[in-house]
Design an enzyme around this catalytic site. Sequence first.
Site, short mmCIF file in Angstrom:
data_model
loop_
_atom_site.label_atom_id
_atom_site.label_comp_id
_atom_site.label_asym_id
_atom_site.label_seq_id
_atom_site.Cartn_x
_atom_site.Cartn_y
_atom_site.Cartn_z
N LYS A 60 0.82 -1.22 0.00
CA LYS A 60 0.00 0.00 0.00
C LYS A 60 0.86 1.27 0.00
O LYS A 60 0.37 2.35 -0.32
CB LYS A 60 -0.99 0.00 1.16
CG LYS A 60 -0.42 0.11 2.55
CD LYS A 60 -1.54 0.02 3.59
CE LYS A 60 -1.04 -0.04 5.01
NZ LYS A 60 -0.57 1.19 5.57
N ARG A 73 4.03 5.16 16.96
CA ARG A 73 2.62 5.58 17.00
C ARG A 73 1.93 5.00 18.23
O ARG A 73 1.13 5.66 18.87
CB ARG A 73 1.90 5.16 15.72
CG ARG A 73 2.22 6.08 14.55
CD ARG A 73 1.47 5.69 13.30
NE ARG A 73 2.08 4.55 12.64
CZ ARG A 73 1.41 3.65 11.93
NH1 ARG A 73 0.10 3.72 11.81
NH2 ARG A 73 2.04 2.65 11.35
#
Length: 308
Positions: free
Chosen positions: A81, A151
Amino acid sequence: MKNKTIRIGTRDSELALWQAHTVEKKLNDLGYKTEIVAVKSQGDIILDKPLYELGITGIFTKTLDIAMITGQVDIAVHSMKDVPTALPQGIVQAAVLERANTVDLLVHKGNLDFLEKEGTIATGSLRRQAQWLHKYPQHQTVDLRGNVNTRMQKLQESDWGGAIFAAAGLERINLKPDTFINLDWMIPAPAQGAMVVVAMAEDTFSLEALSELNHVETEICTYIERQFLRTLEGGCTAPIGALATYEEKTDELHFQGALFSIDGKQKLAIDRKYDISEWKKLGFNAAKEILANGGKEVMETIKLQLKK
């Protein structure tokens, strides 16, 4: 003639290295010698800007493209992706590995009360942001960058309700916490959950080795999704989701594709089944249908908003 060492280029994050080692093991099992070469990409270095401001196309793959073109590595492993739909001249797609989980998930802190009222959700993806706001218009979204570990840490140190991650990434490096919910209503990024290996077009040794790793069903489904993306976007970043799945019983392809406005208020979507024989033009035709039904105007608005 398997005595040549195939140098595998990768980013140096934990997830990227996991992917490179997976490819390495598969090649070793086939009798090939390999070496892993890790490099930092601009996408990993510049963490203070949203991805779309960096001109996202290829931000995570450019460094490895250069390393291949200059002969420092022979092949490169990517989350599919992250790879631009048009590869640089001289570089070709050599293998798509069997796809993992395609779902996005919300990692939260054990309390989901915010879903019913106002809340803040973190994501660095325009696609996730738009789909979240489409479903929860009363919420706010904040930008979240960095590798998966970074994250996760930022989420724990924040006052956000949760952050959105790709399930495949968390599962691959055993970071999936107990406090998550599957966002099965969210259409994933084109090629989410798939890994791709690229090589130089004239490198027949590496191409031959990698052809043995290719998973045809995943290759076809990701081809459809990326064709849909390329036809809609024309090179700019936009909130686009696409998922093609093969249904063996009926020999059909189930395709879901959607384009959203950045604020999530507009949604143009397709969800239908096609005969397998239509796969080569399926993504293109689905995108053309969306463009004809108002998608062209939505894309023009997005391009103007991202220029500001």
